[in-house]
Design a protein around this motif. Sequence first.
Motif, PDB file in Angstrom:
ATOM      1  N   ARG A  27       0.786  -1.216   0.107  1.00  0.00           N
ATOM      2  CA  ARG A  27      -0.345  -0.024  -0.102  1.00  0.00           C
ATOM      3  C   ARG A  27       1.337   0.853  -0.014  1.00  0.00           C
ATOM      4  NH1 ARG A  27      -5.414   0.242   1.660  1.00  0.00           N
ATOM      5  NH2 ARG A  27      -5.201  -1.621   2.432  1.00  0.00           N
TER       6      ARG A  27
ATOM      7  N   LYS B 136       1.597   3.903  -2.719  1.00  0.00           N
ATOM      8  CA  LYS B 136       0.887   5.462  -3.182  1.00  0.00           C
ATOM      9  C   LYS B 136       1.826   6.309  -3.669  1.00  0.00           C
ATOM     10  CE  LYS B 136      -0.142   8.921   0.745  1.00  0.00           C
ATOM     11  NZ  LYS B 136      -0.125   8.663   2.603  1.00  0.00           N
TER      12      LYS B 136
ATOM     13  N   GLU C  35      -4.797   5.006  -4.677  1.00  0.00           N
ATOM     14  CA  GLU C  35      -5.519   4.019  -4.032  1.00  0.00           C
ATOM     15  C   GLU C  35      -6.395   3.555  -5.021  1.00  0.00           C
ATOM     16  OE1 GLU C  35      -4.715   4.067  -0.803  1.00  0.00           O
ATOM     17  OE2 GLU C  35      -6.464   2.513   0.137  1.00  0.00           O
ATOM     18  N   GLY C  36      -7.208   3.273  -5.251  1.00  0.00           N
ATOM     19  CA  GLY C  36      -8.157   2.821  -5.923  1.00  0.00           C
ATOM     20  C   GLY C  36      -7.763   1.996  -6.887  1.00  0.00           C
TER      21      GLY C  36
ATOM     22  N   GLN D 248      -5.140  -0.630  -5.216  1.00  0.00           N
ATOM     23  CA  GLN D 248      -6.828  -2.037  -4.233  1.00  0.00           C
ATOM     24  C   GLN D 248      -6.677  -2.504  -5.288  1.00  0.00           C
ATOM     25  OE1 GLN D 248      -7.112  -0.569  -1.096  1.00  0.00           O
ATOM     26  NE2 GLN D 248      -8.799  -2.710  -0.955  1.00  0.00           N
TER      27      GLN D 248
ATOM     28  N   GLU E 263      -5.762  -6.386  -5.872  1.00  0.00           N
ATOM     29  CA  GLU E 263      -6.989  -7.782  -5.523  1.00  0.00           C
ATOM     30  C   GLU E 263      -6.451  -8.750  -7.156  1.00  0.00           C
ATOM     31  OE1 GLU E 263     -10.807  -5.763  -5.812  1.00  0.00           O
ATOM     32  OE2 GLU E 263     -11.713  -7.895  -4.955  1.00  0.00           O
TER      33      GLU E 263
ATOM     34  N   LEU F  65      -4.126  -8.670  -2.295  1.00  0.00           N
ATOM     35  CA  LEU F  65      -5.298  -7.581  -1.677  1.00  0.00           C
ATOM     36  C   LEU F  65      -4.990  -8.244   0.139  1.00  0.00           C
ATOM     37  CD1 LEU F  65      -6.527  -5.989  -1.968  1.00  0.00           C
ATOM     38  CD2 LEU F  65      -9.191  -6.699  -1.705  1.00  0.00           C
TER      39      LEU F  65
ATOM     40  N   MET G 139      -1.567  -6.396   1.462  1.00  0.00           N
ATOM     41  CA  MET G 139      -1.013  -4.920   1.009  1.00  0.00           C
ATOM     42  C   MET G 139      -1.075  -4.425   2.302  1.00  0.00           C
ATOM     43  SD  MET G 139      -2.502  -3.547  -1.434  1.00  0.00           S
ATOM     44  CE  MET G 139      -3.563  -1.466  -1.974  1.00  0.00           C
ATOM     45  N   ASP G 140      -0.932  -5.281   3.418  1.00  0.00           N
ATOM     46  CA  ASP G 140      -0.808  -4.057   4.732  1.00  0.00           C
ATOM     47  C   ASP G 140       0.949  -4.262   5.365  1.00  0.00           C
ATOM     48  OD1 ASP G 140      -2.311  -1.812   4.216  1.00  0.00           O
ATOM     49  OD2 ASP G 140      -3.505  -2.893   5.379  1.00  0.00           O
TER      50      ASP G 140
END
Lengths: 397, 250
Positions: free
Chosen positions: B102, B106, B120-121, B124, B128, B133, B136-137
């Motif tokens: 992420r 970004k 961001e969209g 994502q 996915e 997904l 992501m973090d």
Amino acid sequence: MRGALLVCKKEFLELSKDRRTVFFTFLLPIILYPLLIAMVAGLSRTDEVKRQGRASRVLLVDPGGLLEPLLRAEPESFELVSPPAGDLRRAIRDQRLEMRIQVEPEAPLKLKRQQTFTITAACDPSEDASGLALSRLKRVLEKQNHRWVQERLRQAGASLELDAPSRLETLEMGDLGLKVGRTLGAFLPYLLMLMMFAGSMQHGIYATAGEKERGTLLSLLSTRLPRHQIIWGKLLYVFSVGLMSAIINLLSMGLSIGGAFKGGVAVSGGSLADLASPAVLGLTFLLMVPLGLLFANFIVMMGIRARNSMEAGTSIMPGMVVVMVMAVFSMAPGIEKMPFLPYVPILNVSLAVRKLFSQQGNAFEYGIALAMTLGLAAALTWLSTRLLNRETAVFTL
Amino acid sequence: MIELVDVHKGFTVRDRKTRRKKRIEAVRGVTFSVCPGEIYGLLGPNGAGKSTTLRLIAGLMQAERGRLRVCGFDAEREPEQARACIGYLSGDLNVYGRFTPREFLKLFGQFQDMEAHVAEGRAQALMERLGLLDFMDVRMEGFSTGQKQKVSVARALLHDPGVVVFDEPTTGLDVLTAKTVLDLLRELRAEGRTVIVSTHVMPMVEDICDRVGILFDGILHGDAPLEQLLSDRGARNLDEVFFQLAAGEA
């Protein structure tokens, strides 16, 4: 410039993810210096109190018994001990006693005849306790000599002031702040330079050769960011880390010393404010900015040219040695009198800072140092930007 | 759209034994074009000049001679504009290990001048699509080669580039991850993007490429659909074409 700021932000973000590096770069000095200095100050204070509170162990050889009552009258200062086994020198070195005092056998006779007799003190002034014993003996003898002279004058019916035709009274006109400023000015440039260079070196290598080595530089170069902005961003990062590191180290060191040795000639926050006006500090900072940029440029340039981190490290190290040698050279007393010094890069910054702190600031020399460092920093920025634009800087052939 | 006209690129290297400088012509007069909605496969043995050609297209290197246009921008005179419409991926590219996908995406969204919510969209959606997904973090330093490559794919496609340049995108990947990348390339073609891929994997070329160019010693041999290339040279497969070229029959 937006791109450069973004790259700089990226570098700082990456740094912030590495807690250990953040700790060692920015937090450790804040903890380390107060701890170290408090420890050293505490130890030296304890040692001093111990030494002052203990009577000096003295071997007295006084066949005439002239000195013995004087020393026995001060039991808090002297403790008479019996002769040690073995060599006297060894006994002093092993701290079994501090001093041997030998009074010549004819001393009472010579005193009576108003002649000079000799007292021999064997001690080791390099040992604090032995030095203290000697100074205690000197104090006792000075007092006693004065009494003996007064006695002789009385016997001769002469004025008691005969032995003191004049009395020297000194009024301290020196400015303690200025004295501290001179001392500070001598080593401050050295510390600033060294900390700025050393503080930014590893970060610079990581952001240049390291990024190349890790295979992330190409991702960055493949974006729409112009290359010169990428290098400016990296420069800004290396420069900022160096400056921050120097400021943190110095503040931490200064405040710790100030806290540990209140009232001494140390640099405390308060005394620093007294001796260095905001103008002096501001002008010093103004000089440090292009100097930091100069260092950052050198580090980034070498880092970009290197094929890997090790090569970068080894090529940057000679630069650090040069800075160290120059910094040490700049601390030498009397160096400021050399007429060519204002025209030698880096050294002229040292000189300008020294003069600023000793309140001998010279606008011309300051201007030359600032202009020269700025010019060099700008030239190196141009050179390093060109170097990154070369394909060989990115692709090893 | 990618257009290369008589593009040349060489390097000077130093011979370690003789200590003399030597000129290596990596790309010699290469001319071809790739249209939107097309996947172009650039083939060739190691050292043939594939990566150099793709780096020239991606704006990482500059041609010494010839004309190179990407999305209508001259790669030499308008390098930033040209790079802005390219998504470049290479097998030797890596991700910032200390970042999470992420944070990484970004950041690259900012580098590509994208608005935060758009980046961001898109991040994502790409993650996915690539099946990452859930990660992501998570910091990428513990990621497998395939996971890192997927994040790199997302990074390359984040700014919705019109031209996609993938240099050996499946090297070191397992079959499943490689299939994900190939499926994605097909989708990109279907979306009307210009795609150029270099690879050693012949089945991959036969599977996805509309046209093929074979680079050998810096020279482009053939620039045609695969079937035409094989029939022109009387070869049964690409391996035979390679052997012919190696034997100097080109």
